[in-house]
Design an enzyme around this catalytic site. Structure first.
Site, PDB file in Angstrom:
ATOM      1  N   ASP A 179       0.833  -1.209   0.000  1.00  0.00           N
ATOM      2  CA  ASP A 179       0.000   0.000   0.000  1.00  0.00           C
ATOM      3  C   ASP A 179       0.866   1.257   0.000  1.00  0.00           C
ATOM      4  OD1 ASP A 179      -2.072  -1.721   0.127  1.00  0.00           O
ATOM      5  OD2 ASP A 179      -2.783  -1.142   2.114  1.00  0.00           O
ATOM      6  N   ASP A 232      -4.767  -3.957  -5.742  1.00  0.00           N
ATOM      7  CA  ASP A 232      -3.566  -4.481  -6.397  1.00  0.00           C
ATOM      8  C   ASP A 232      -3.846  -5.769  -7.179  1.00  0.00           C
ATOM      9  OD1 ASP A 232      -3.788  -6.361  -4.305  1.00  0.00           O
ATOM     10  OD2 ASP A 232      -2.580  -5.075  -3.002  1.00  0.00           O
ATOM     11  N   ASP A 274      -5.998   3.489 -25.436  1.00  0.00           N
ATOM     12  CA  ASP A 274      -6.548   4.702 -24.840  1.00  0.00           C
ATOM     13  C   ASP A 274      -6.551   5.848 -25.871  1.00  0.00           C
ATOM     14  OD1 ASP A 274      -7.421   6.149 -22.468  1.00  0.00           O
ATOM     15  OD2 ASP A 274      -5.493   7.194 -22.565  1.00  0.00           O
ATOM     16  N   GLU A 305     -10.281   3.379 -28.050  1.00  0.00           N
ATOM     17  CA  GLU A 305     -11.256   4.247 -27.386  1.00  0.00           C
ATOM     18  C   GLU A 305     -11.507   5.480 -28.250  1.00  0.00           C
ATOM     19  OE1 GLU A 305     -11.812   7.133 -23.496  1.00  0.00           O
ATOM     20  OE2 GLU A 305      -9.865   6.831 -24.410  1.00  0.00           O
TER      21      GLU A 305
HETATM   22 CA    CA Z   1      -2.260  -3.179  -1.673  1.00  0.00          CA
END
Ligand code: CA
Length: 616
Positions: A145, A166, A331, A360
């Site tokens: 994190d 994740d 993208d 896209e």
């Molecule tokens: Ca994590």
């Protein structure tokens, strides 16, 4: 100073400079490795390091030739071009760098391919794609994190912060995705975004060869794809050609002028895709559309630059080959130089002829969107080579159909008229279709969480022509407004320890949420084997008295879909109108209730979509 002191000082200076010069400073070599047996025999290797351009480079390896050693404006870059002959064997290429008397050898690895390019399959209309944002789906590894040295830390209270989701979190919930009946996953970009703020979404890449450590490692990503394959799921990678993050290492030390679009002051794109298609558009508007920046922290890359063009094509091939991918989502397809997109797509399809790429194209008109699909006969002769496009016009029409009462051009007529423009597309069945995504308002917001409307959107998506894409959380009626992306991309309940509700186990979900989830699951699993939906033709009839009826059919299977868009009344179907497709069929089976239905006496409740398999 004595003579001895002077002597020592001179000696120290000499030793220091000698020691410094001893080292040839190589900080990056990209691609990280390559493969033998690729169709394109040419390989560009970017070498980055302090004054690396002062090196003389040589290579002695059987059947591999060093064609070119290119120095550019910035002496910290070298571009090597190699020719890899078909006879070349896997192994370590000794790239020798020499500066004066100092030598350094970098062993560059050429690997064997796991399978031939033709063996790569891709996503098709038989698939349904589950779109999820890795930071917002599930936190499977709390240890990543917060990564020391990375610009943005963990803050789940901040809608625009990093929430800790994740790759491990995705892996933990693959069985849920598979059991729901989805057949492929599209992850928003997973590459490093080491930006000081709003780095969670992944579209400001700071290293094209590295998965963001807050998601996991390159190896974790490769293994996730492998696990997906073992479960029968495909993986589509989201790729960005238009821009990168301003914290990207090569932006901080640009190789040369013309690597990005530079202006005397910050200049934004006009975001008007129409200018590219418009025969009357000024060059000023066309140029600004493509060269203007997407955002202040996203420098606009100039893909006309030969070295950057090769770098980016190889980067995408590297990820396909390394992770054994099943498809790409490109993208902002209209924002890079269009000639480059055509070159890029052809280079990818040259290596992987059965591959699919969806571009896209965010516009509400089929005339503009279709311009970007491979095979479209455009007046200017342009062909992007990109096989699939995102069907934004259909998304807006589905929303309009469900949210409006029927009229001459409103409600189901809006959907009817949109599909009536399918001749604009070179291959409408190849369009990726959706009702919401990570950029536009969730349908649960648009429909005020009306369960009937949610089910209608699901039924339409899973029976219309095209390749459906489903946004994570929509199956549990999750809201999210289009004008606040931080909330739109909200956390999937159950993905975080201590979550009060859990979408994956149904713990804490309301009866309505469970109803919608089960409905979606039932239709998805039915669609897996519905040949008429995968490969069937499409025929629709003019909406009449709030009923919009369409058919998907092959020689052996016919599915009839009846949309009753009336908010209050059950409607009886006058089947004579549809004799053209009903001829010969005597019975029908309702896909959602499993009940048989009498074709001469069919009623559909208010605000529902009924799906019938027809039987002779
Ligand atoms: Ca994590």
């Amino acid at each position: 100073m004595t003579k001895l002191h002077l002597f020592l000082a001179v000696l120290t200076t000499l030793l220091t400079s000698y020691t410094q010069a001893q080292k040839i400073d190589i900080q990056r070599v990209e691609p990280l490795h390559w493969w033998i047996g690729m169709k394109n025999p040419t390989l560009q290797i970017l070498v980055y390091g302090k004054d690396i351009a002062n090196s003389k480079v040589t290579l002695a390896y059987p059947n591999v030739k060093l064609l070119e050693v290119v120095t550019v404006e910035n002496p910290n870059y070298l571009f090597l071009y190699l020719h890899i002959m078909p006879e070349a064997q896997a192994g370590k290429l000794p790239l020798k760098f020499k500066q004066g008397k100092i030598e350094f050898t970098h062993n560059y690895e050429l690997k064997n391919r796991l399978k031939a390019g033709e063996a790569y399959k891709s996503f098709t209309p038989a698939d349904v794609m589950y779109l999820l944002m890795p930071d917002r789906f599930a936190n499977g590894d709390k240890s990543n994190d917060q990564i020391a040295g990375m610009a943005q830390g963990y803050d789940r209270k901040d809608d625009f912060g990093r929430h800790g989701g994740d790759l491990k979190g995705i892996e933990n919930n693959l069985d849920y995705i598979k059991d729901m009946g989805f057949t492929s996953i599209w992850l928003n970009p997973v590459l490093e975004n080491n930006q000081p703020k709003e780095s969670y979404h992944g579209y400001a890449i700071t290293d094209f060869y590295k998965v963001d450590r807050r998601f996991g490692t390159n190896e974790d990503y490769r293994k996730l794809v492998e696990t997906c394959h073992n479960k029968g799921l495909k993986v589509v990678k989201d790729v960005v050609l238009n821009q990168c993050g301003n914290e990207h290492w090569f932006i901080k030390d640009l190789p040369m002028k013309g690597w990005i679009h530079e202006f005397p002051e910050y200049t934004r794109s006009n975001f008007r895709l129409s200018t590219i298609v418009d025969p009357n558009a000024s060059n000023f508007d066309k140029t600004l559309m493509v060269t203007g920046w997407f955002d202040k922290h996203m420098p606009d890359l100039d893909e006309r630059n030969r070295f950057f063009a090769d770098y980016l094509i190889q980067n995408n091939i590297w990820w396909i080959e390394y992770a054994q991918l099943d498809g790409l989502r490109l993208d902002t397809q209209p924002y890079p130089h269009k000639e480059y997109v055509a070159k890029w797509s052809r280079a990818i399809l040259n290596e992987y002829p059965n591959f699919n790429i969806v571009g896209e194209v965010w516009e509400d008109k089929p005339s503009v969107v279709s311009y970007y699909q491979a095979g479209k006969k455009n007046p200017d002769g342009y062909d992007s080579g990109v096989p699939s496009i995102t069907d934004f016009p259909l998304a807006f029409a589905i929303n309009g159909c469900i949210n409006e009462n029927d009229g001459w051009d409103s409600g189901s007529s809006k959907l009817y008229y949109m599909l009536a423009q399918d001749a604009q597309y070179s291959n409408p069945a190849g369009n990726v279709i959706f009702a919401d995504n990570h950029d536009i308002s969730r349908i649960a917001t648009n429909f005020n969480q009306d369960i009937r409307k949610m089910k209608m959107a699901t039924a339409l998506l899973l029976t219309l022509r095209g390749i459906p894409q489903y946004l994570y959380g929509t199956e549990i009626n999750m809201k999210g407004p289009g004008d606040n992306h931080g909330i739109l991309r909200t956390d999937m309940p159950g993905g975080w320890e201590g979550d009060a509700t859990n979408a994956f186990t149904q713990k804490g979900l309301t009866a309505e949420q469970i109803d919608l989830q089960n409905y979606t699951k039932k239709l998805l699993n039915w669609r897996k084997n519905a040949q008429a939906i995968h490969a069937g033709k499409f025929m629709h009839f003019l909406p009449n008295d709030n009923l919009y009826v369409y058919f998907r059919y092959t020689d052996s299977e016919t599915v009839m879909v009846v949309v009753n868009n009336n908010p209050n009344d059950t409607k009886k179907l006058d089947t004579k109108r549809y004799a053209e497709r009903l001829n010969g069929f005597k019975n029908a089976s309702n896909v959602l209730t499993n009940e048989s239905a009498d074709l001469n006496n069919l009623s559909v409740p208010a605000k529902t979509v009924a799906i019938f398999e027809l039987k002779k």
